[in-house]
Design an enzyme around this catalytic site. Structure first.
Site, PDB file in Angstrom:
ATOM      1  CG  MET A 199      -2.209  -2.463  -5.503  1.00 25.56           C
ATOM      2  SD  MET A 199      -1.028  -3.127  -4.304  1.00 25.56           S
ATOM      3  CE  MET A 199      -1.123  -1.895  -3.011  1.00 25.56           C
ATOM      4  CG  ASP A 247      -1.833   1.224   1.253  1.00 22.17           C
ATOM      5  OD1 ASP A 247      -2.819   1.268   0.514  1.00 22.17           O
ATOM      6  OD2 ASP A 247      -1.507   2.162   2.016  1.00 22.17           O
ATOM      7  CB  ALA A 266      -2.842   2.056  -2.685  1.00 23.97           C
ATOM      8  CG  ASP A 267      -3.372  -2.679   0.214  1.00 21.42           C
ATOM      9  OD1 ASP A 267      -2.825  -3.186  -0.775  1.00 21.42           O
ATOM     10  OD2 ASP A 267      -2.810  -2.560   1.316  1.00 21.42           O
ATOM     11  CD  GLN A 268      -9.778  -0.924   2.929  1.00 21.76           C
ATOM     12  OE1 GLN A 268      -9.205  -0.290   3.805  1.00 21.76           O
ATOM     13  NE2 GLN A 268     -11.031  -1.275   3.030  1.00 21.76           N
TER      14      GLN A 268
END
Length: 390
Positions: A196, A137, A164-166
């Site tokens: 990402m 992330d 960024a992950d979610q």
């Protein structure tokens, strides 16, 4: 009936991006079978303390079944292929080429399931000089420019939550559902890829457009200045937010609330453009005004004047707030690891979309899933002994 009832997803993914996408689909009613390596998804042991299922793992793995396959083992590879044969979607987030080297990538799986939707989630894509670089992330936030919009780059500080992950998981879910619809129409599966870097940049669409069209590069203060958002401290030391946006009535209403009608005619603040240009001066004026009374007083006055405002809450305060409790956004019912998880924000016919299962114990569904594939108990015992499954 759940929206995705009858859709089967095989999740060959770990940590956040892939599991979060799987959790979104599980909330919508899909059956999600999480394939874990021996020892499990590394996120199971990410926290330093906690029980067998820890909060970080639970947050992204609600509603799933867990099986353990050592896909480096040829017998487990065969089982994985059979599992995919009956699935509609595969989600995986290994580095580019990893699953192909194991013989379990898109090329192989499309042969056994022509209608398969195969979602490959990567860090920075499958092409380009940085495609092979490990990406988490913070790295994606850094290289996408997202970080620069939350922190002063002269003294940068990491920011959370793992945006960024979610964000990648949300875009992946959208891509999967679009491809599933196409497969239902044509019978043809597709390989979709979400990374990402791309997701984080897409989230910065407004800033990217401004940079490329005008050459103005957003910084950590740009959004607040341009949207006329203010973080203020009331006289009792408690923080609150005011968001004036574009409507002029919000500005004049704010001036009335703080008994400063003279500001409406102040040449520094006549228009929104003026207020943007003199943001720091206006913030200082507002800071002095709001420091004279309590937060409760100001919020009541702002609400009465229809000016967008709210207390700035920490997460514990937000969870306990009347609005969050009224919307039942955090599960208070359920047992064990199903309790205390944030619910899906999607509401259908007045009900939150919600996964039917709690976060799974490692391998708790291995026997059930393999039995459904026609593997008898004696064979499962043999596979366990060889280390192919657990």
């Amino acid at each position: 009936m759940p929206l995705l009832d009858g859709l089967t997803v095989v999740e060959m993914a770990s940590v956040i991006t892939g599991p979060s996408a799987g959790a979104i689909l599980a909330d919508l009613g899909a059956r999600v079978i999480k394939v874990e390596p021996p020892g499990g998804d590394p996120f199971r042991s990410w926290e330093a303390s906690g029980g067998r299922i820890r909060s970080s793992f639970a947050a992204f793995n609600r509603g799933k079944e867990s099986i353990v396959l050592n896909v480096k083992d040829p017998q487990a590879q065969d089982l994985y292929v059979e599992l995919v044969r009956g699935a509609d979607v595969v989600i995986e987030n290994y580095r580019p080429g990893r699953m192909d080297k194991l013989g379990l990538g898109w090329t192989r799986l499309r042969e056994v399931r022509p209608s398969l939707v195969y979602c490959h989630i990567t860090g920075r894509g499958s092409v380009g000089p940085d495609a092979e670089q490990p990406t988490y992330d913070a790295v994606a936030q850094a290289v996408s420019g997202l970080w620069s919009q939350f922190s002063d780059l002269s003294a940068p500080e990491p920011v959370g939550p793992p945006m960024a992950d979610q964000l990648t998981a949300i875009y992946a879910s959208v891509a999967i559902l679009a491809a599933v619809r196409e497969a239902a129409t044509t019978g043809a599966g597709q390989r979709v890829e979400v990374d990402m870097l791309s997701a984080a940049m897409a989230f910065s669409a407004q800033g990217v457009a401004a940079a490329t069209w005008t050459g103005v590069v957003a910084t950590a203060g740009s959004r607040a200045r341009n949207s006329q958002s203010y973080a203020l401290i009331a006289g009792d030391g408690l923080p609150l937010a005011v968001h004036l946006s574009t409507p002029h009535k919000f500005w004049t209403g704010l001036c009335r609330v703080i008994d400063r009608d003279d500001l409406v005619e102040d040449p520094r603040f006549l228009t929104k453009a003026d207020r943007i240009a003199h943001y720091d001066e206006l913030r200082a004026v507002l800071g002095e005004a709001f420091g004279s009374r309590t937060r409760e007083h100001w919020l009541a006055a702002l609400v009465a004047a229809d000016v967008p405002a709210a207390p700035i809450l920490d997460l514990a305060e937000a969870i306990a707030s009347p609005q969050v409790r009224a919307k039942q956004l955090v599960a208070e019912d359920g047992e064990g690891s199903a309790r205390g998880l944030v619910r899906s924000p999607i509401v259908v016919d007045g009900r939150h979309c919600e996964a039917a299962l709690p976060p799974p114990e490692l391998g708790s569904h291995t026997d059930h899933v393999l039995a459904a594939l026609g593997v008898d108990a004696a064979t499962v015992l043999s596979l366990r002994s060889s280390g192919a499954v657990a």
